[in-house]
Scaffold this active site. Structure first.
Site, mmCIF file in Angstrom:
data_model
loop_
_atom_site.group_PDB
_atom_site.id
_atom_site.type_symbol
_atom_site.label_atom_id
_atom_site.label_comp_id
_atom_site.label_asym_id
_atom_site.label_seq_id
_atom_site.Cartn_x
_atom_site.Cartn_y
_atom_site.Cartn_z
ATOM 1 C CE LYS A 164 1.374 11.709 -10.548
ATOM 2 N NZ LYS A 164 1.733 11.616 -11.971
ATOM 3 C CG ASN A 165 2.227 15.197 -12.778
ATOM 4 O OD1 ASN A 165 2.754 14.084 -12.583
ATOM 5 N ND2 ASN A 165 0.976 15.336 -13.186
ATOM 6 N NE ARG B 10 2.511 8.576 -21.975
ATOM 7 C CZ ARG B 10 2.557 7.972 -23.127
ATOM 8 N NH1 ARG B 10 2.366 6.692 -23.220
ATOM 9 N NH2 ARG B 10 2.784 8.666 -24.221
ATOM 10 C CG ASP C 129 -1.698 5.680 -20.841
ATOM 11 O OD1 ASP C 129 -2.672 6.011 -21.533
ATOM 12 O OD2 ASP C 129 -1.039 6.489 -20.181
ATOM 13 C CG ASP D 194 -4.229 15.526 -14.151
ATOM 14 O OD1 ASP D 194 -3.805 14.407 -14.366
ATOM 15 O OD2 ASP D 194 -3.824 16.540 -14.744
#
Ligand code: EPU
Length: 460
Positions: free
Chosen positions: A22-23, A93, A117, A305
């Site tokens: 994803k990142n 974000r 957040d 994470d």
């Protein structure tokens, strides 16, 4: 609200295919803005955050389409509307990473200012300071940041902290700046290396990615290209935690141990045995886990994470583990949910003391964000009775077919709109496929569009 219904299970066995990161995918999609033409990204995960980034690009006039098995075609026109609106930035974000490429290519950008957040206060001062060093001028009004520059000029930027997305933004902006940019104290994540590889394939000259000193020689023009996204190390970590909690033996197809060495060492100390194979990472666990201490650090340290998975594992490990969060001010919110499941965790500032209990107790809990949500689902594998994790849309943001992949290795996890087992658990025996059978997976995991999601973000 949809959620995941989980029953204790194990031992796990089988193959799970790790999706594209994803990142990395989100930044590569933004990097396409740097060059007009048709880009193709392969191994792009089918997750909500990719859909949101597609919407961000579409709002600028880019055409984004799925062209087959996990491939995305991104057609960037000559003229772009250089604006990322509030409705999209608020949902994700990471949309902030369009700032660098827009300034690099067009010399102007208008991006909604991301707020705080679920992890606490999350400023973007390093992004703005770095881009200012390259010659951009910023104004902020009505919740938007507006940046302008005739043409960015290469410069030396020293980051106060190796921020991942600030490094992304600076590399992308510098790729079209005049002259050479040096980013000192750059982030070193594998996704940074993937971005550098993509930029170089577009014709940029980026060296040093993966070290603390990245050098970018700006180019007048870049061209559209094709690139394959690296595997998702956080998704891989999620399934490693699953095997630690439920025991068994699984293969994480495509996962790369060289992207997660520190975590693998930590897991070995806890009792999860891993081995790198030509197909990916083989992992097994056959006894109660042992406690360790954990401190999160920028790459190559143990990533923040991974922490929700490690805390969940420590909750049922033998002994006491001390966990220190060194990146985000408030990334322990899920701890209260784990406590509802019987975990013995004491929080003190950015530390948590986790005393392992033999077994957790299934309960309804709420996913506060992507990773913590996934960790709560895993907690259900080590809990007596049933656990219902509401807030599936958080998990859908970062995980492709999470329940189906867990089912494929024997976990009893089903997606459901209710925590009432009479209406949900039958679905476990015959799960509704969430999309196409992935032809290359070699496993029975289904991949496709996440179902029943909401597009509300949690602002990561
Ligand atoms: N920071 C600042 N100013 C800045 C930028 C960052 O003070 O201008 C601080 C942050 O507040 C934080 C620290 O620096 O305390 C590190 O933040 P970083 O900028 O590295 O995080 P990020 O780039 O916003 C990315 C990932 C996160 C991951 C972190 C840390 C993306 C889209 N997000 O965030 O991933 O946790 O790096 O590795 O790449 C996720 O995937 O669920 C996720 C949250």
């Amino acid at each position: 609200m949809e959620g995941f219904l989980v029953r204790a299970g194990g031992p796990l066995s089988g193959v799970v295919r790790i999706s594209g990161a994803k990142n990395s995918a989100l930044k590569l999609m933004a990097a396409c803005l740097l060059a007009e033409g048709r880009h193709v990204l392969k191994n792009v995960p089918e997750i909500i955050d990719v859909e949101i980034m597609s919407e961000v690009l579409s709002a600028m006039g880019v055409i984004v389409s799925r062209t087959g098995d996990h491939a995305l075609a991104i057609e960037v026109p000559h003229d772009l509307e250089p604006e990322a609106p509030y409705e999209l930035v608020e949902r994700m974000r990471a949309s902030i990473v369009v700032l660098g490429p827009l300034l690099g290519r067009l010399g102007r950008a208008r991006v909604s200012m991301p707020g705080g957040d679920d992890f606490g206060h999350r400023p973007i001062d390093m992004h703005l300071r770095g881009l200012t060093e390259l010659g951009a001028v910023f104004e902020s009004s009505h919740g938007y940041i507006e940046g302008k520059a005739a043409r960015l000029q290469g410069a030396t930027v020293v980051l106060e902290f190796p921020s991942h997305t600030a490094t992304d933004n600076l590399m992308m902006a510098a790729a079209r700046a005049k002259g050479t940019t040096i980013i000192e104290n750059a982030a070193r994540e594998p996704e940074i290396c993937d971005l550098a590889a993509f930029l170089n394939a577009m014709g940029a000259r980026v060296t040093g990615a993966g070290t603390s000193r990245v050098v970018v020689e700006g180019a007048e023009e870049l061209c559209a290209t094709t690139h394959e996204v690296i595997p998702d190390r956080v998704e891989a970590a999620t399934f490693l935690a699953a095997v630690g909690l439920a025991r068994g033996e699984i293969l994480l197809e495509n996962a790369r141990s060289d992207h997660m060495e520190m975590l693998l060492n930590k897991l070995a100390n806890m009792g999860v045995v891993t081995q790198s194979t030509p197909e990916g990472i083989a992992a097994s666990s056959d006894a109660r886990l042992s406690s360790v201490d954990v401190a999160t650090l920028p790459y190559p340290g143990v990533a923040t994470d991974y922490k929700p998975f490690l805390v969940t594992m420590l909750s049922v490990a033998n002994g006491v583990g001390i966990v220190s969060e060194n990146l985000f001010s408030d990334r322990f919110r899920y701890v209260d949910e784990l406590r509802r499941m019987g975990a013995d965790i004491r929080k003190e500032g950015h530390h948590a003391v986790v005393r392992g209990v033999p077994v957790l107790s299934g309960a309804p809990v709420r996913a506060p964000d992507i990773r913590a949500g996934a960790a709560l689902v895993l907690a259900g594998l080590a809990a007596e009775g049933e656990t219902f994790v509401s807030g599936a849309h958080h998990i859908d943001r970062g995980y492709e077919c999470f329940a189906e992949k867990l089912q494929a290795i024997g976990a009893c996890v089903t997606r459901s709109a209710t925590s009432d087992p009479r209406t949900s658990l039958e679905a476990y025996d015959d799960p509704e496929p969430c999309g196409l059978l992935d032809p290359g997976s070699g496993s029975s995991a289904k991949v496709g569009k996440p179902r029943g999601h909401s597009l509300e973000g949690d602002g990561l």
